[in-house]
Every structure is written in structure tokens, then in C-alpha cells.
Motif scaffolding. Structure first.
Motif, mmCIF file in Angstrom:
data_model
loop_
_atom_site.group_PDB
_atom_site.id
_atom_site.type_symbol
_atom_site.label_atom_id
_atom_site.label_comp_id
_atom_site.label_asym_id
_atom_site.label_seq_id
_atom_site.Cartn_x
_atom_site.Cartn_y
_atom_site.Cartn_z
ATOM 1 N N ILE A 181 0.869 -1.173 0.000
ATOM 2 C CA ILE A 181 0.000 0.000 0.000
ATOM 3 C C ILE A 181 0.901 1.215 0.000
ATOM 4 N N ALA A 182 0.801 2.032 -1.036
ATOM 5 C CA ALA A 182 1.724 3.157 -1.175
ATOM 6 C C ALA A 182 1.021 4.340 -1.830
ATOM 7 N N PRO A 183 1.521 5.556 -1.580
ATOM 8 C CA PRO A 183 0.940 6.725 -2.247
ATOM 9 C C PRO A 183 1.037 6.603 -3.760
ATOM 10 N N ALA A 184 -0.021 6.997 -4.431
ATOM 11 C CA ALA A 184 -0.020 6.974 -5.892
ATOM 12 C C ALA A 184 0.870 8.092 -6.412
ATOM 13 N N GLY A 185 1.657 7.782 -7.421
ATOM 14 C CA GLY A 185 2.460 8.784 -8.109
ATOM 15 C C GLY A 185 1.896 9.015 -9.491
ATOM 16 N N GLU A 186 2.610 9.821 -10.259
ATOM 17 C CA GLU A 186 2.157 10.126 -11.617
ATOM 18 C C GLU A 186 1.929 8.843 -12.426
ATOM 19 N N GLU A 187 2.850 7.883 -12.273
ATOM 20 C CA GLU A 187 2.788 6.668 -13.073
ATOM 21 C C GLU A 187 1.589 5.805 -12.721
ATOM 22 N N GLU A 188 1.174 5.848 -11.431
ATOM 23 C CA GLU A 188 0.080 4.976 -10.989
ATOM 24 C C GLU A 188 -1.308 5.546 -11.254
ATOM 25 N N LEU A 189 -1.400 6.830 -11.579
ATOM 26 C CA LEU A 189 -2.713 7.462 -11.656
ATOM 27 C C LEU A 189 -3.637 6.796 -12.678
ATOM 28 N N THR A 190 -3.113 6.507 -13.870
ATOM 29 C CA THR A 190 -3.987 5.896 -14.870
ATOM 30 C C THR A 190 -4.394 4.492 -14.459
ATOM 31 N N ARG A 191 -3.521 3.766 -13.717
ATOM 32 C CA ARG A 191 -3.882 2.439 -13.230
ATOM 33 C C ARG A 191 -5.022 2.554 -12.225
ATOM 34 N N VAL A 192 -4.952 3.591 -11.378
ATOM 35 C CA VAL A 192 -5.985 3.808 -10.372
ATOM 36 C C VAL A 192 -7.297 4.208 -11.037
ATOM 37 N N GLU A 193 -7.221 5.106 -12.029
ATOM 38 C CA GLU A 193 -8.436 5.522 -12.724
ATOM 39 C C GLU A 193 -9.090 4.327 -13.413
ATOM 40 N N GLU A 194 -8.282 3.478 -14.028
ATOM 41 C CA GLU A 194 -8.817 2.293 -14.697
ATOM 42 C C GLU A 194 -9.531 1.390 -13.698
ATOM 43 N N LEU A 195 -8.961 1.264 -12.495
ATOM 44 C CA LEU A 195 -9.568 0.409 -11.485
ATOM 45 C C LEU A 195 -10.941 0.926 -11.080
ATOM 46 N N THR A 196 -11.086 2.246 -10.930
ATOM 47 C CA THR A 196 -12.398 2.781 -10.563
ATOM 48 C C THR A 196 -13.395 2.597 -11.699
ATOM 49 N N SER A 210 -11.773 10.769 -12.187
ATOM 50 C CA SER A 210 -10.972 10.929 -13.392
ATOM 51 C C SER A 210 -9.516 11.123 -13.036
ATOM 52 N N ASP A 211 -8.665 10.969 -14.051
ATOM 53 C CA ASP A 211 -7.236 11.200 -13.869
ATOM 54 C C ASP A 211 -6.991 12.622 -13.370
ATOM 55 N N ALA A 212 -7.721 13.579 -13.921
ATOM 56 C CA ALA A 212 -7.529 14.979 -13.525
ATOM 57 C C ALA A 212 -7.925 15.207 -12.069
ATOM 58 N N ALA A 213 -9.043 14.602 -11.649
ATOM 59 C CA ALA A 213 -9.492 14.769 -10.263
ATOM 60 C C ALA A 213 -8.500 14.153 -9.287
ATOM 61 N N LEU A 214 -8.014 12.966 -9.616
ATOM 62 C CA LEU A 214 -7.034 12.317 -8.740
ATOM 63 C C LEU A 214 -5.720 13.086 -8.737
ATOM 64 N N HIS A 215 -5.329 13.598 -9.895
ATOM 65 C CA HIS A 215 -4.087 14.348 -10.004
ATOM 66 C C HIS A 215 -4.115 15.576 -9.093
ATOM 67 N N ALA A 216 -5.262 16.242 -9.031
ATOM 68 C CA ALA A 216 -5.392 17.435 -8.198
ATOM 69 C C ALA A 216 -5.236 17.123 -6.715
ATOM 70 N N LEU A 217 -5.587 15.895 -6.326
ATOM 71 C CA LEU A 217 -5.518 15.519 -4.915
ATOM 72 C C LEU A 217 -4.126 15.083 -4.483
ATOM 73 N N LEU A 218 -3.250 14.784 -5.434
ATOM 74 C CA LEU A 218 -1.922 14.275 -5.079
ATOM 75 C C LEU A 218 -1.124 15.258 -4.238
ATOM 76 N N THR A 219 -1.301 16.532 -4.518
ATOM 77 C CA THR A 219 -0.535 17.548 -3.802
ATOM 78 C C THR A 219 -1.316 18.186 -2.651
ATOM 79 N N ASP A 220 -2.506 17.672 -2.387
ATOM 80 C CA ASP A 220 -3.323 18.191 -1.283
ATOM 81 C C ASP A 220 -2.888 17.503 0.010
ATOM 82 N N PRO A 221 -2.362 18.248 0.991
ATOM 83 C CA PRO A 221 -1.834 17.610 2.205
ATOM 84 C C PRO A 221 -2.871 16.903 3.057
#
Length: 360
Positions: A181-196, A210-221
Motif C-alpha cells: 500500500i503506497a501513495p499513488a504517483g504520476e505513473e500509478e494514476l492511470t492504473r488507479v483511474e482504470e480500477l475505478t 478521473s485522472d484529472a481529479a485524482l491528479h489534483a488531490l496528489l498535492t493536497d496535504p
């Protein structure tokens, strides 16, 4: 548009030109070969439903160099609707994600009568399949490109399970299961979106991020976007889960938990929830999970209930605000420490507690 997860091929005069019981040689065109290999690269599984002599037909598939691309071949003399249903059941796919292609109108009609949800195509449509939206997943990932190999490894695991005579826990230990179990990075985002997109039975809310929605959350503390991967001695399972967690001062808000149905029997959902519960207990915070009932996610509700989540009037729930989507329930858990899993090796970094400045 629902994406096709598995295309079921007829053989004679559909996959190949000719009839294997009558012709010394049948012909696989370059066009059909390209369809087979491209669908495989897109992560769309392929199977066979053919009225034929099994050994002869399978030998021909091997000779043509395409046998490896087909999972769960059903080659015999029974109704094709029965073969298609068996394939969908064994793959645990909804019928509306299955497609069937055959040169005979009567065979397509027979499948339509018994399985109206299955999409049907005439053999002359082969050339157009790659251009159709239902055969064009929006994302392509490492996991999608090796989906067939992962399913084939899964069938080998199932066979090993059937021949195992001891307790189920002993069998799971014999697999040398590993979960990360690890934080998603740029490379994992599309894998995560596909899973949903692909997961419905083990998706707690049915929500697609979406990829964009998840991407926006990556930098949210205050948000954690975590990806769960698994593997064992048979090979990788790939990305099998996503956790979307918002860390509020009053509680940790589990906005989304989705896991692949392929790893349910390995206790993946319970392991994830136990780890998350233990993390919340260490942080001294409550857990609140969003859940929306669908016609397919009963198993996820059972997992939440078994982990101890329930309706509550705890003040921490109301402090999350009233922005829940329509039909979403908020289930509450006051966590306590949980033991480490006994049937797999879990590697996961601790979740950092929320700070007042980040939350404010």
C-alpha cells in the motif's frame, strides 16, 4: 458507454476462413491477427465459443500461433449461449461487458434470446471492432497490457486451490502473497483511474474519479491517494485497490475504497480495512466511510460491516459537512489496534496525521 471486458469468438468462418472439420487448412488473415493482438494490448480478454472438435480446433489455434491469446475456450457441441454464460461466470464479469462474434445469424440469435445483455457482432464486422468505442478503453496501463497473463495466472492459482487438501489459510500462506500500500504517483494514476472504471462489485460508492481529479488531490496535504498492489508465486496481480482518504481534524473520511474482485478470496478487502483501522487508531482519530448501495456491491457492504463500520450519531460525522452525494451513507468506526495479517506480507508506510494548518 460500457467497455467490453471480454470478446468471445466463434472459429469457423469468423476467427479463421474455412471449416476446420472439412478443410485441411484454415486461414487466419492479417486483419484478424491484428484485431486479436490489439485487443490483447488494450486489456480486453478473448475467449472461444465454437461448435467443433476440441482437440482439432485447439491444435489449429496453436499452429496459427494465437492459442495463447484465448482464455477459457469452450469448444464442443453445446449451445453457444451456455458457453458464453459459463465464460462470464468464471471471469466474474457482468453480461453487458461480454461481446460475441459469429458468422451465423442463427447462433447470434440464440445468444440474444438467452443472454440479451451480451453484445453481438457479425463476422464481417471484424475489421471495424478496433474503431468502436466499446472496444477502446480510455486508458492503457501496464496492468491492462498484461491483463490476460494475470488472469491466466489466476486460473493456475484456482487449480492449485482445488488440489489443496488442507485448511484455506494454509493454502493462502503457500502462495507467498505480498501486498503493498503506497501513495499513488504520476505513473500509478492511470492504473488507479482504470480500477475505478472497471470495478463495480467491490467499489464502495460506484463513483469514478478521473485522472484529472485524482491528479489534483496528489498535492493536497489533507488527502491520501493510495494504490494497493499484490503478487504471489504465480506472478503479479497488478494494481488491485485504491484508497481515497481525506484527513479531517474530527475524523478520517474514507471517500472511496475499491478493490478488484480477483483478490476478494485472498482477503484483500479485509486486510486493507484492518490496516486502515490500525492506522486511524494510532493517530487517535475516528473513521467515517462513504457507502452507496448498488445492485452489485453487496460484498463491499459486508466487508465494511464485518470490519465494524455502522450507522452512528457521533458528532464527527456531522462535522464532515453535508456534501455527500445522493444515496451515500456515512458509516462510522471508532478504531482500535488491529493485528498484522497472517496469510500475506504487508508493506505499507504509516499515514501521516493531519496538521491543524493543513486542515485549516
Amino acid at each position: 458507454m460500457t467497455i467490453v471486458k471480454c470478446l468471445v469468438w466463434d472459429l469457423d468462418n469468423t476467427l479463421w476462413q474455412g471449416t476446420v472439420l472439412e478443410d485441411d487448412d484454415v486461414v487466419l488473415t492479417d486483419e484478424v491477427r491484428e484485431v486479436i493482438t490489439t485487443l490483447d494490448e488494450r486489456g480486453i480478454l478473448q475467449a472461444v465459443a465454437s461448435k467443433n472438435d476440441h482437440d482439432l480446433a485447439w491444435e489449429r489455434l496453436e499452429r496459427l500461433g494465437v492459442a495463447e491469446y484465448f482464455v477459457l475456450p469452450r469448444i464442443g457441441w453445446g449451445p453457444k449461449s451456455q458457453s458464453v454464460r459459463e465464460i462470464a461466470t468464471e471471469l466474474n464479469f457482468a453480461l453487458n461487458t461480454i461481446a460475441f462474434i459469429d458468422d451465423q445469424p442463427a447462433e447470434r440469435a440464440e445468444v440474444e434470446f438467452h443472454l440479451p445483455e451480451v453484445r453481438r457482432y457479425a463476422a464481417e464486422q471484424v475489421a471495424t471492432l478496433l474503431t468502436l468505442p466499446e472496444f477502446s478503453p480510455p486508458v492503457s496501463t501496464v496492468d491492462s497490457r498484461r491483463r490476460r497473463q494475470m488472469y491466466q495466472a489466476g486460473f493456475a492459482r484456482d487449480q492449485a486451490r482445488e488440489t489443496h487438501s488442507g485448511p484455506d489459510e494454509d493454502f493462502l500462506r503457500s502462495l507467498d502473497l505480498r501486498m503493498t500500500i503506497a501513495p499513488a504517483g504520476e505513473e500509478e494514476l492511470t492504473r488507479v483511474e482504470e480500477l475505478t472504471l472497471r470495478t463495480s462489485q467491490m467499489n464502495a460508492t460506484g463513483v469514478h474519479y478521473s485522472d484529472a481529479a485524482l491528479h489534483a488531490l496528489l498535492t493536497d496535504p489533507v488527502h491520501e491517494v493510495l494504490v494497493v498492489t499484490m503478487g504471489d508465486r504465480f506472478g503479479p496481480h497488478g494494481a488491485v485497490g485504491i484508497i481515497l482518504l481525506e484527513k479531517k481534524p474530527s475524523a478520517w473520511h474514507l471517500k472511496l475504497l475499491a478493490t478488484s474482485c480477483r483478490v476478494v478470496s485472498f482477503g484483500a478487502g479485509a486486510t486493507i480495512l484492518n490496516w486502515l483501522t490500525d492506522q486511524a487508531a494510532r493517530a487517535g482519530t475516528h473513521l467515517v466511510a462513504d457507502f452507496r448501495r448498488t445492485d452489485r456491491n453487496r460484498m463491499m457492504e459486508v466487508a465494511y460491516r464485518f470490519a465494524g463500520f455502522a450507522e452512528t450519531d457521533c458528532a464527527c460525522v456531522s462535522e464532515l459537512g453535508d456534501d455527500a452525494a445522493e444515496g451515500v451513507e456515512r458509516l462510522h468506526l471508532e478504531p482500535s489496534a488491529r493485528p498484522a495479517p497472517t496469510t500475506l506480507t504487508l508493506t505499507a508506510a504509516d499515514i501521516a496525521p493531519v496538521t491543524v494548518s493543513a486542515a485549516g
